[in-house]
Design an enzyme around this catalytic site. Structure first.
Site, PDB file in Angstrom:
ATOM      1  N   LYS A  76       0.724  -1.113   0.088  1.00 52.02           N
ATOM      2  CA  LYS A  76      -0.244   0.188  -0.004  1.00 52.02           C
ATOM      3  C   LYS A  76       1.309   1.351  -0.089  1.00 52.02           C
ATOM      4  O   LYS A  76       0.579   1.871  -0.466  1.00 52.02           O
ATOM      5  CB  LYS A  76      -0.890   0.229   1.176  1.00 52.02           C
ATOM      6  CG  LYS A  76      -2.087   1.145   1.447  1.00 52.02           C
ATOM      7  CD  LYS A  76      -2.573   1.414   2.379  1.00 52.02           C
ATOM      8  CE  LYS A  76      -3.357   2.165   2.818  1.00 52.02           C
ATOM      9  NZ  LYS A  76      -4.242   2.521   3.935  1.00 52.02           N
ATOM     10  N   GLU A 132      10.850  -4.639   4.834  1.00 54.95           N
ATOM     11  CA  GLU A 132      10.598  -5.895   3.741  1.00 54.95           C
ATOM     12  C   GLU A 132      10.003  -6.430   2.692  1.00 54.95           C
ATOM     13  O   GLU A 132      11.127  -6.688   1.477  1.00 54.95           O
ATOM     14  CB  GLU A 132       9.619  -6.826   5.187  1.00 54.95           C
ATOM     15  CG  GLU A 132      10.155  -7.243   6.611  1.00 54.95           C
ATOM     16  CD  GLU A 132       9.032  -6.227   6.937  1.00 54.95           C
ATOM     17  OE1 GLU A 132       8.516  -5.317   6.853  1.00 54.95           O
ATOM     18  OE2 GLU A 132       8.488  -6.384   8.717  1.00 54.95           O
ATOM     19  N   GLY A 180      -4.993  -2.044   4.621  1.00 58.39           N
ATOM     20  CA  GLY A 180      -3.785  -3.454   4.564  1.00 58.39           C
ATOM     21  C   GLY A 180      -4.647  -4.419   4.418  1.00 58.39           C
ATOM     22  O   GLY A 180      -4.809  -5.703   3.983  1.00 58.39           O
ATOM     23  N   ARG A 181      -5.692  -4.926   5.882  1.00 55.56           N
ATOM     24  CA  ARG A 181      -5.837  -5.941   6.070  1.00 55.56           C
ATOM     25  C   ARG A 181      -7.089  -6.039   5.744  1.00 55.56           C
ATOM     26  O   ARG A 181      -7.958  -7.483   6.078  1.00 55.56           O
ATOM     27  CB  ARG A 181      -5.530  -6.186   8.008  1.00 55.56           C
ATOM     28  CG  ARG A 181      -6.941  -4.948   8.613  1.00 55.56           C
ATOM     29  CD  ARG A 181      -6.294  -5.352  10.330  1.00 55.56           C
ATOM     30  NE  ARG A 181      -6.422  -3.700  11.046  1.00 55.56           N
ATOM     31  CZ  ARG A 181      -5.712  -2.679  11.115  1.00 55.56           C
ATOM     32  NH1 ARG A 181      -4.748  -2.301  10.522  1.00 55.56           N
ATOM     33  NH2 ARG A 181      -6.456  -1.635  11.999  1.00 55.56           N
ATOM     34  N   GLU A 226      -5.475  -7.359  15.126  1.00 53.58           N
ATOM     35  CA  GLU A 226      -4.149  -5.499  14.286  1.00 53.58           C
ATOM     36  C   GLU A 226      -5.339  -4.855  14.462  1.00 53.58           C
ATOM     37  O   GLU A 226      -5.609  -3.131  14.762  1.00 53.58           O
ATOM     38  CB  GLU A 226      -3.658  -5.615  12.903  1.00 53.58           C
ATOM     39  CG  GLU A 226      -2.536  -4.231  12.438  1.00 53.58           C
ATOM     40  CD  GLU A 226      -1.949  -4.185  11.459  1.00 53.58           C
ATOM     41  OE1 GLU A 226      -2.254  -4.163  10.354  1.00 53.58           O
ATOM     42  OE2 GLU A 226      -0.894  -4.709  11.443  1.00 53.58           O
ATOM     43  N   HIS A 230      -5.278 -33.024  16.997  1.00 56.51           N
ATOM     44  CA  HIS A 230      -4.072 -34.257  17.750  1.00 56.51           C
ATOM     45  C   HIS A 230      -2.880 -33.518  17.865  1.00 56.51           C
ATOM     46  O   HIS A 230      -1.284 -33.984  18.040  1.00 56.51           O
ATOM     47  CB  HIS A 230      -3.483 -34.991  16.588  1.00 56.51           C
ATOM     48  CG  HIS A 230      -4.884 -36.154  16.300  1.00 56.51           C
ATOM     49  ND1 HIS A 230      -5.048 -37.306  16.888  1.00 56.51           N
ATOM     50  CD2 HIS A 230      -6.068 -36.064  14.850  1.00 56.51           C
ATOM     51  CE1 HIS A 230      -5.934 -38.134  15.878  1.00 56.51           C
ATOM     52  NE2 HIS A 230      -6.758 -37.345  15.537  1.00 56.51           N
ATOM     53  N   LYS A 251       9.338  -0.989  13.862  1.00 60.30           N
ATOM     54  CA  LYS A 251       9.430  -0.851  12.681  1.00 60.30           C
ATOM     55  C   LYS A 251      11.305   0.808  12.914  1.00 60.30           C
ATOM     56  O   LYS A 251      11.881   0.548  11.919  1.00 60.30           O
ATOM     57  CB  LYS A 251       8.512  -0.213  11.817  1.00 60.30           C
ATOM     58  CG  LYS A 251       7.688  -0.742  11.358  1.00 60.30           C
ATOM     59  CD  LYS A 251       6.875   0.045  10.360  1.00 60.30           C
ATOM     60  CE  LYS A 251       5.513  -1.014   9.797  1.00 60.30           C
ATOM     61  NZ  LYS A 251       4.872  -0.295   9.140  1.00 60.30           N
TER      62      LYS A 251
HETATM   63  O1  F6P Z   1       2.179  -4.501  10.235  1.00 64.19           O
HETATM   64  C1  F6P Z   1       1.451  -3.027   9.726  1.00 64.19           C
HETATM   65  C2  F6P Z   1       1.408  -2.245   8.398  1.00 64.19           C
HETATM   66  O2  F6P Z   1       1.624  -1.853   8.190  1.00 64.19           O
HETATM   67  C3  F6P Z   1       0.171  -2.958   7.543  1.00 64.19           C
HETATM   68  O3  F6P Z   1      -1.262  -3.123   8.396  1.00 64.19           O
HETATM   69  C4  F6P Z   1       0.045  -3.438   6.544  1.00 64.19           C
HETATM   70  O4  F6P Z   1      -0.955  -4.891   5.889  1.00 64.19           O
HETATM   71  C5  F6P Z   1       1.767  -4.391   6.393  1.00 64.19           C
HETATM   72  O5  F6P Z   1       2.443  -3.162   7.217  1.00 64.19           O
HETATM   73  C6  F6P Z   1       2.463  -4.021   4.681  1.00 64.19           C
HETATM   74  O6  F6P Z   1       1.712  -2.417   4.171  1.00 64.19           O
HETATM   75  P1  F6P Z   1       2.285  -1.921   3.222  1.00 64.19           P
HETATM   76  O7  F6P Z   1       1.015  -2.533   2.682  1.00 64.19           O
HETATM   77  O8  F6P Z   1       2.058  -0.621   2.740  1.00 64.19           O
HETATM   78  O9  F6P Z   1       3.934  -2.042   2.580  1.00 64.19           O
END
Ligand code: F6P
Length: 551
Positions: free
Chosen positions: A211, A217, A272-273, A358, A389, A514
Site C-alpha cells: 500500500k 521487508e 491493509g488488512r 491489528e 492431535h 519499525k
Molecule cells: O504491519 C503494519 C502494516 O502497516 C499493515 O497494516 C500492513 O498490512 C502491512 O504493514 C504492509 O504494509 P504495506 O502494504 O504498506 O507494505
C-alpha cells in the site's frame, strides 16, 4: 461511533444489566440449558448468504442475547455501520474513510469520499486487473526473452501478503494449475531464496504489493528480486516485463523502476488488512481468473448487504461479534480459536490474526482514554482434524476458557472414499460435530466410573464440558463462500470495535518497532563500532551480533 455524548462502555445500561445477568448465568452448564429447551439446537441458529450458524452451544440464554443486542444499539452500532457504508471518515486517528465495502460495490453504486464517487475508480482498476490476468493466464504476457510467464511471485507483507496467500490456498482448487504461485513476505533471505530457487527468471513475474511502497521487508525483497532478474536477463528493460506493482503510491513505484502503466492502484480508504479484494488480490485473480474473482466479490457483497440490513438478532457478523464481547469481557476469555475443517483453509487463521488483532488490539478509546475493560482477544487456530492431535487437549481439559468457531462444509471439493469404505468427508465432518458436542457436554465422573474406570483414574478422564463453540456450516468452499466468510469476520471485528469504542482501522502499535529496527539496522552494519545508546540488554545483543557476524 463514539459521540462525545455517548456514555462510556461501563456506563451503558445494557452493560450494567449484563453484569448482573452474568452473575446469574456464570455457573449454569450447557447441559442444563439444553435440557431445559429441547429445541435449542434448532432455535439458536441463523442462516444467511449460504452460511448456517449454530450458536446454540454458547453459554447464553434468550435474555443474554436480548441484552447483548441492546448493548449493540446503545453503542451506536446501527449508526456506525451506516457511517462506514456511506464513506464517513470513521478512521479518525488517520482522518480516513473505511471503505473496503466499496471494493465490492456493484458498478452503479454511488459511495462518496470528499464529494467524489469512488465506485467507478474501483471498477476501472478491476477491469485493468482482469485484462492483465487474462493475458498472463493465456500465456500472452511474455517475459523479456519472449517466453510466456509461468510463475507469479507476490512480494508483500501483512495485509499485502496474508490475504493473497490465504485466498490462493483457499481457492487452489479453482486455480490455473499450469501456473506456479509463490509468496515472499519475510525479510529473512530464506523466504526469497526458497521461493525462487527452482524458478526460471525468464518465466517469472513479480507482483510487488505494498500500500505504502515503503515497507522495509517488501522493498528489500523487491530489490533482491530485481537483482535476481537482472543477473539472469542482463538488461534493465526486462523490469517492465517482469515486475508489476500494486500500491497507492505511484511516485515510489516509479522511482523503484516499475512503469506506472504496470501499476494497479487502490486508495487510502482501504486498510491493509481489508485489502485482499482490492488490487492486492491481483495474484488471486491471476490464479482463479476474473470471473471467479467476481464471484468472490459477490460473496463479500452478499455479506455486506446482510450486515447492513438484517436485524441484529439474525445478523451473523453481529452475533459473532457480540459473542466475542460476551466471552472476552464477562468470562475473561483471552483467546478465541478458529478451526476450519477444510485443508484449503489452512492459512485462514493466520489471515484472521492480522484482521482481528491489528484491528482490535487497542487499549485507548476513540476519545483517547484508556479502557477499563478487555478488548481484542488473541485469535488462533489450525485446520481440523490436525489441531485435534495437537492443542485440543487444552481446550477440552485445560484451565483456560477458549470459545471456538468450527467451520465445516457439507460437500468436499475432493470427495474421496477409501477401499476400506471410509469416506474422508464424512469422517472429517463427524469430527466437527463430535468436537462441539464433547466441548459442550463433556463426560461426568459418574459416566467415566460407569465405564469401569478405576477410581484413581476417574478425575483424569472427566471432561467438564461447558466449553462454548459456534458451528458455521457452508455448502462447499467456492470463491463466493470464501467472500462471505472473510466479510463475516471483517464485520464481526467491526461490531466488536464499535462496542469497545476503539478505532479498528489504525495500527499505531506497529510503528515503534519499525522505527527502532531502522536505527538498529544501521548499527549492525556500521563499519566502525557505533556509539550505542540503548538499554544495557539491547547494547549487549548488538555488540555480540556484530562480533559474531564479523568473525
Ligand atoms: O504491519 C503494519 C502494516 O502497516 C499493515 O497494516 C500492513 O498490512 C502491512 O504493514 C504492509 O504494509 P504495506 O502494504 O504498506 O507494505
Amino acid at each position: 461511533m463514539t459521540h462525545p455524548t455517548m456514555p462510556t462502555l461501563p456506563e451503558r445500561p445494557a452493560w450494567t444489566a449484563l453484569r448482573a445477568h452474568f452473575a446469574e448465568l456464570e455457573r449454569t452448564h450447557l447441559r442444563d440449558l439444553f435440557a431445559r429447551e429441547p429445541d435449542r439446537g434448532e432455535r439458536l441458529t441463523a442462516e444467511a448468504v449460504g452460511i448456517y450458524l449454530d450458536y446454540s452451544k454458547n453459554r447464553i440464554t434468550d435474555e443474554t442475547l436480548r441484552l447483548l443486542v441492546q448493548l449493540a444499539e446503545q453503542s451506536g452500532l446501527r449508526q456506525h455501520i451506516e457511517a462506514m457504508f456511506t464513506g464517513e471518515k470513521i478512521n479518525v486517528t488517520e482522518d480516513r474513510a473505511v471503505l473496503h465495502v466499496a471494493l465490492r460495490a456493484p458498478k452503479g453504486d454511488r459511495i462518496k469520499v470528499d464529494g467524489v464517487n469512488v465506485v467507478p475508480a474501483v471498477h476501472e482498476v478491476l477491469g485493468r486487473m482482469g485484462e492483465f490476468a487474462d493475458r498472463v493466464r493465456a500465456g500472452r504476457w511474455l517475459g523479456h526473452t519472449g517466453k510466456a510467464i509461468r510463475n507469479v511471485v507476490n512480494i508483500g507483507i501483512g495485509g499485502s501478503d496474508l490475504g493473497p496467500v490465504m485466498a490462493y490456498e483457499a481457492l487452489r482448487h479453482y486455480s490455473a494449475r499450469e501456473l506456479t504461485f509463490r509468496f515472499v513476505s519475510n525479510v529473512d533471505g530464506t523466504d526469497f531464496a526458497e521461493a525462487t530457487r527452482d524458478l526460471d527468471p525468464a518465466e517469472t513475474l513479480f507482483i510487488v504489493s505494498s500500500k505504502t511502497f515503503t515497507t522495509l521487508e517488501t522493498m528489500t525483497n523487491a530489490s533482491t528480486a530485481r537483482d535476481w532478474v537482472l543477473a539472469a536477463l542482463k538488461d534493465k528493460s526486462a523490469i517492465a516485463r517482469h515486475f508489476v506493482a500494486v500500491s497507492t503510491n505511484a511516485e515510489a513505484v516509479e522511482s523503484f523502476g516499475i512503469d506506472v502503466m504496470n501499476m494497479f492502484g487502490f486508495w487510502d480508504w482501504v486498510g491493509g488488512r481489508y485489502s485482499m479484494d482490492s488490487a492486492i488480490g491481483l495474484s488471486t485473480m491471476i490464479a482463479i481468473g476474473p470471473d471467479a474473482f467476481g464471484e468472490l466479490l459477490a460473496g463479500f457483497r452478499a455479506m455486506d448487504e446482510h450486515f447492513r440490513t438484517a436485524p441484529f438478532e439474525a445478523n451473523l457478523p453481529v452475533l459473532l461479534g457480540l459473542l466475542t464481547v460476551w466471552y472476552t469481557d464477562f468470562f475473561g476469555a483471552q483467546t478465541q480459536a478458529v478451526l476450519p475443517y477444510d485443508q484449503y483453509l489452512k492459512r485462514f487463521p493466520a489471515y484472521l490474526q492480522q484482521l482481528t488483532m491489528e484491528s482490535n488490539g487497542k487499549h485507548v478509546t476513540l476519545s483517547g482514554t484508556s479502557v477499563d475493560y478487555a478488548t481484542g482477544p488473541v485469535y488462533w487456530g489450525e485446520p481440523g482434524t490436525n489441531g485435534q492431535h495437537s492443542f485440543y487437549q487444552l481446550i477440552h481439559q485445560g484451565t483456560e476458557l477458549i470459545p471456538c468457531d468450527f467451520i465445516g462444509f457439507t460437500h468436499s471439493l475432493n470427495p474421496l472414499s477409501a477401499s476400506s469404505g471410509a469416506n474422508h468427508h464424512d469422517l472429517l465432518t463427524a469430527n466437527v460435530f463430535a468436537q462441539t458436542e464433547a466441548l459442550a457436554f463433556g463426560k461426568s465422573a459418574e459416566q467415566v466410573a460407569a465405564e469401569g474406570t478405576p477410581d484413581w483414574l476417574v478425575p483424569h478422564r472427566v471432561f467438564e464440558g461447558n466449553r462454548p463453540s459456534n458451528t458455521l456450516l457452508l455448502e462447499r468452499l467456492t470463491p463466493h463462500a470464501l467472500g462471505t466468510l472473510v466479510a463475516l469476520y471483517e464485520h464481526s471485528v467491526f461490531t466488536q470495535g464499535t462496542i469497545w469504542s476503539v478505532n479498528s482501522f489504525d495500527q499505531w502499535g506497529v510503528e515503534l518497532g519499525k522505527v527502532l529496527a531502522k536505527k538498529v539496522a544501521g548499527e549492525l552494519s556500521a563499519e566502525q563500532d557505533p556509539e550505542l545508546e540503548h538499554d544495557s540488554s539491547t547494547n549487549a545483543l548488538i555488540r555480540r551480533y556484530r562480533a559474531a557476524a564479523r568473525a
